[in-house]
Design an enzyme around this catalytic site. Sequence first.
Site, PDB file in Angstrom:
ATOM      1  N   ARG A 102       0.829  -1.208   0.000  1.00  0.00           N
ATOM      2  CA  ARG A 102       0.000   0.000   0.000  1.00  0.00           C
ATOM      3  C   ARG A 102       0.863   1.257   0.000  1.00  0.00           C
ATOM      4  O   ARG A 102       1.893   1.319   0.659  1.00  0.00           O
ATOM      5  CB  ARG A 102      -0.940  -0.007   1.208  1.00  0.00           C
ATOM      6  CG  ARG A 102      -1.901  -1.182   1.197  1.00  0.00           C
ATOM      7  CD  ARG A 102      -2.756  -1.236   2.448  1.00  0.00           C
ATOM      8  NE  ARG A 102      -3.679  -0.110   2.513  1.00  0.00           N
ATOM      9  CZ  ARG A 102      -4.527   0.075   3.532  1.00  0.00           C
ATOM     10  NH1 ARG A 102      -4.542  -0.785   4.538  1.00  0.00           N
ATOM     11  NH2 ARG A 102      -5.352   1.096   3.532  1.00  0.00           N
ATOM     12  N   ASP A 138     -15.559   2.000   4.368  1.00  0.00           N
ATOM     13  CA  ASP A 138     -15.217   0.602   4.651  1.00  0.00           C
ATOM     14  C   ASP A 138     -16.396  -0.348   4.479  1.00  0.00           C
ATOM     15  O   ASP A 138     -16.206  -1.569   4.507  1.00  0.00           O
ATOM     16  CB  ASP A 138     -14.679   0.468   6.075  1.00  0.00           C
ATOM     17  CG  ASP A 138     -13.275   1.025   6.211  1.00  0.00           C
ATOM     18  OD1 ASP A 138     -12.513   0.974   5.235  1.00  0.00           O
ATOM     19  OD2 ASP A 138     -12.932   1.504   7.311  1.00  0.00           O
ATOM     20  N   GLN A 192      -7.178   9.027   7.863  1.00  0.00           N
ATOM     21  CA  GLN A 192      -5.828   8.613   8.227  1.00  0.00           C
ATOM     22  C   GLN A 192      -4.836   9.741   7.992  1.00  0.00           C
ATOM     23  O   GLN A 192      -3.983  10.024   8.841  1.00  0.00           O
ATOM     24  CB  GLN A 192      -5.426   7.373   7.432  1.00  0.00           C
ATOM     25  CG  GLN A 192      -6.210   6.114   7.783  1.00  0.00           C
ATOM     26  CD  GLN A 192      -5.801   4.930   6.913  1.00  0.00           C
ATOM     27  OE1 GLN A 192      -4.957   5.051   6.036  1.00  0.00           O
ATOM     28  NE2 GLN A 192      -6.423   3.791   7.159  1.00  0.00           N
TER      29      GLN A 192
END
Length: 448
Positions: A129, A327, A176
Amino acid sequence: MSGHGTPTPMTSHRAEPLKGVAEVPGDKSISHRSLILGAMAIGETRISGLLEGDDVLDTAKAMQAFGAEVVNHGGGNWSVFGVGVGGFAEPDQVIDCGNSGTGVRLIMGTMATSPITATFTGDASLNGRPMARITDPLALFGTKAVGRKGGRLPMTIVGAAEPTPVRYVVPVPSAQVKSAVLLAGLNAPGKTVVIEKEATRDHSERMLAGFGAEITVEDTEEGRVITLTGRPELKPQEIAVPRDPSSAAFPVCAALITPGSDVLVPGIGLNPTRAGLFYTLQDMGADLTFENPREEGGEPVADLRAKYSPDMQGIEVPPARAASMIDEYPVLSVVAAFASGTTMMAGVKELRVKESDRIDAMARGLRANGVTVDEGEDWWSVDGLGPDGVPGGGTCESFLDHRIAMSFMVLGMGAQNPVTVDDGSPITTSFPIFEPLMTDLGAKFTRA
């Protein structure tokens, strides 16, 4: 292969009516932040209801590596004895964050403005990632990062010895990124300002204020402006972690597509920046109600009751809702397969860079089970087959992604034929009791 064990093929069979109470674990986002902010406070922070999945346990180990004392009292009750803002010690070993993108990015931000060096790694999924979205804004503080090609882990972060506060406009909706910059700003003098054009989950802002940081949030023409004054003395807290809405999504969605089901999911956090899935399901015609609304630990909470809903209709999900349910799109696409008509999900490019490319992963698995899916770079659509219309019978790749694995296990509960997931082991990263909880409700899972 999962970073946490041997691949575990799992098969989900058509279920009897799901009945009972589904007590899902604590919120993963709040659990991460409780440990990190507890480590930056002075004194003992007590946490109850901590999610004890692999992701959060890796964050607990990381806080220990940076010098905080972390104690597990059992039953989800933990203590963190913090070292204060700027008090992190340089770790002796590489920090392994397993599968957790949230964990590694928040921890990088937390240590980025201390004069220490740390190296981070993870499992195969996490190491694939991109981290530039974090390291680019951290560089503005004076932090240096050296990683693999494409800004990937393993990566070494050299903290800024003399950090400067920053003003940063978040280029894509990402809690994030926002949180990493705010955590870095804690040990920078002056005011660090983060501007997000689209609101994302605000657990960091709420918890920073709760720990005693000076933080303001203002909605302006420029966007949502968050201003943090650096170098506070954070005060230890007692934190009751609400139950995770992302985990609640699975028993809720399973009940909606399994004939005769009636499931109560108590104590779910309904922070407005996290609850988009539940409002979307209601828009589709789901029999989903909020009972006993209340506030716990500064977060809105309610009990969710979900009943079988054979009359759901496909809808166009508002793109503005994406940040509040990013999500949950994988399991929403499963529900969409059992609705009538097409469900369109747009503005979801962020799904391409999660634990897996979640659009691609769900499209492949749904197609393998007889569902028509169309997709683009930042959108996808599912043509619903109506209640009892999904053939099933296919095998799906989880791509080391816990939410992909659980979504396909839910698919099998309502499909005509069993659905197999090639590897269910990543489920433990966020929902370690998923299998027994769902089987207690009436699910039929088998392992190869």
